[in-house]
Design an enzyme around this catalytic site. Sequence first.
Site, short mmCIF file in Angstrom:
data_model
loop_
_atom_site.label_atom_id
_atom_site.label_comp_id
_atom_site.label_asym_id
_atom_site.label_seq_id
_atom_site.Cartn_x
_atom_site.Cartn_y
_atom_site.Cartn_z
N TRP A 21 1.76 -10.76 62.72
CA TRP A 21 1.90 -10.34 61.06
C TRP A 21 2.59 -11.65 60.62
CZ3 TRP A 21 7.38 -9.41 59.42
CH2 TRP A 21 7.41 -9.13 57.81
N TYR A 54 -2.79 -6.88 57.98
CA TYR A 54 -2.22 -8.21 58.12
C TYR A 54 -3.23 -9.31 57.47
CZ TYR A 54 1.50 -6.20 61.05
OH TYR A 54 2.67 -5.40 61.70
N PRO A 207 12.50 -8.88 66.30
CA PRO A 207 13.66 -8.58 67.18
C PRO A 207 14.49 -9.78 66.98
CG PRO A 207 11.74 -9.07 68.61
CD PRO A 207 11.13 -8.90 67.21
N ALA A 209 14.89 -11.06 64.05
CA ALA A 209 15.05 -10.93 62.76
C ALA A 209 14.22 -12.01 61.87
CB ALA A 209 16.63 -11.12 62.20
N LYS A 216 18.54 -20.93 63.16
CA LYS A 216 18.09 -22.22 62.57
C LYS A 216 18.45 -21.95 61.06
CE LYS A 216 13.22 -20.71 62.27
NZ LYS A 216 11.81 -21.06 62.90
N ARG A 228 9.64 -19.68 58.10
CA ARG A 228 9.04 -18.50 57.32
C ARG A 228 9.46 -18.62 56.05
NH1 ARG A 228 8.29 -12.59 60.14
NH2 ARG A 228 6.94 -13.81 61.32
N GLY A 284 7.01 -12.67 67.19
CA GLY A 284 5.99 -13.56 66.37
C GLY A 284 6.36 -15.04 66.62
N THR A 286 5.05 -19.15 65.45
CA THR A 286 4.19 -19.99 64.60
C THR A 286 3.79 -21.36 65.51
OG1 THR A 286 6.01 -21.30 63.68
CG2 THR A 286 5.02 -19.83 62.31
N GLN A 290 7.65 -21.88 70.63
CA GLN A 290 8.30 -20.52 70.45
C GLN A 290 8.35 -19.62 71.49
OE1 GLN A 290 7.65 -19.86 66.22
NE2 GLN A 290 8.96 -21.34 65.38
#
Length: 332
Positions: A21, A54, A207, A209, A216, A228, A284, A286, A290
């Site tokens: 997403w 999505y 999870p 948030a 960060k 984001r 998720g 990017t 991560q």
Amino acid sequence: MEFRHLGRSGLMVSEISYGNWITHGSQVEEDAAKECVKAALDEGITTFDTADVYAGTRAEEVLGRALKGVRRESLEIFTKVYWPTGSGPNDRGLSRKHITESINGSLRRLQTDYVDLYQAHRFDVETPLEETLKTFDDLVRQGKVLYVGVSEWNAEQIAAALKIADEMGFDRLVSNQPQYSMLWRVIESEIVPLCEKEGLSQIVWSPIAQGVLTGKYLPGQPPPAGSRATDPTGGNFISRMLTDEVLTRVQELKPIAADLGLTMAQLAVAWVLQNPNVASAIVGATRPEQVRDNVRAAGVKLDAEVLKKIDAVLDPIVERDPARTVSPAKRP
Ligand SMILES: NC(=O)c1ccc[n+]([C@@H]2O[C@H](COP(=O)([O-])OP(=O)(O)OC[C@H]3O[C@@H](n4cnc5c(N)ncnc54)[C@H](OP(=O)(O)O)[C@@H]3O)[C@@H](O)[C@H]2O)c1
């Protein structure tokens, strides 16, 4: 990686799964998306979550290309139906017509003959529940879908679906996909007890948030470049959490994570996995690093003392109201 059963079913899922997403087909370029999927596979993630809606259906296409060539039996591919995928009145909701058309589109875009889990992305107040459940059951018989679940349904809606499935002999729901994190615990009082009793798992979204629990985002400062919060679509969803009070308290979790030798993201993912009703935390990403950071939360145990310390920091900002699980009052 560790694996858990999905509800009372025989299906195993990786306890950390990867979702696309906001990212695939939207925030990140295709090469970065593919690198994240590759990192997920390299780290032992086998469960991938997407949805027809999505990035206006592009996310499923990107995931289909990214997973091409991977042995199908080694993957669990999850998708969803409900939110609009076109401008017409039947391009949305949980009617027999839209579900049937949407699954065919999803299978084409994902380049697969079946999805492992098909989820009703919200409750559709404009379709009789029997119609939706019968259609889901038909898709299982046709082999297009192996298991069925829901997302963000409340306890009453899940109970009603189980009752109909039992009366009609339809395939039973095996899972619910709710938002769940240290900050958002609305499923704990009603949904989790019902699902434990009835044999459904939670596959939880956001999870971390949406990145807030990595620490960060700093209070009083602009969001980091490329995060984001700076994305036109993602920024809308994350903004309600970017208050000074939330960000200040999140910073106070840093010593707790450090004492455990965990990064903040790992602490956040490990926290949701302490709930035995959670089968998988969908993260998720990017960037591939991560993914590599987040998967280290697999298998981590947090003791009662740590959980108490986290609660002491976050208590005033934790959302617990079960009434916050809501589907649109009208089809979108
Ligand atoms: N059923 C539903 O209604 C629903 C709703 C939402 C999501 N979902 C599912 O849940 C999945 C996960 O949701 P989400 O993307 O909000 O989850 P999340 O894991 O809470 O947030 C992911 C975002 O946080 C940032 N991030 C993740 N790991 C990080 C790390 N280690 N260090 C720094 N930043 C990190 C990245 O964004 P930046 O790099 O851009 O900051 C990343 O895209 C979705 O892909 C979807 O499959 C379902």
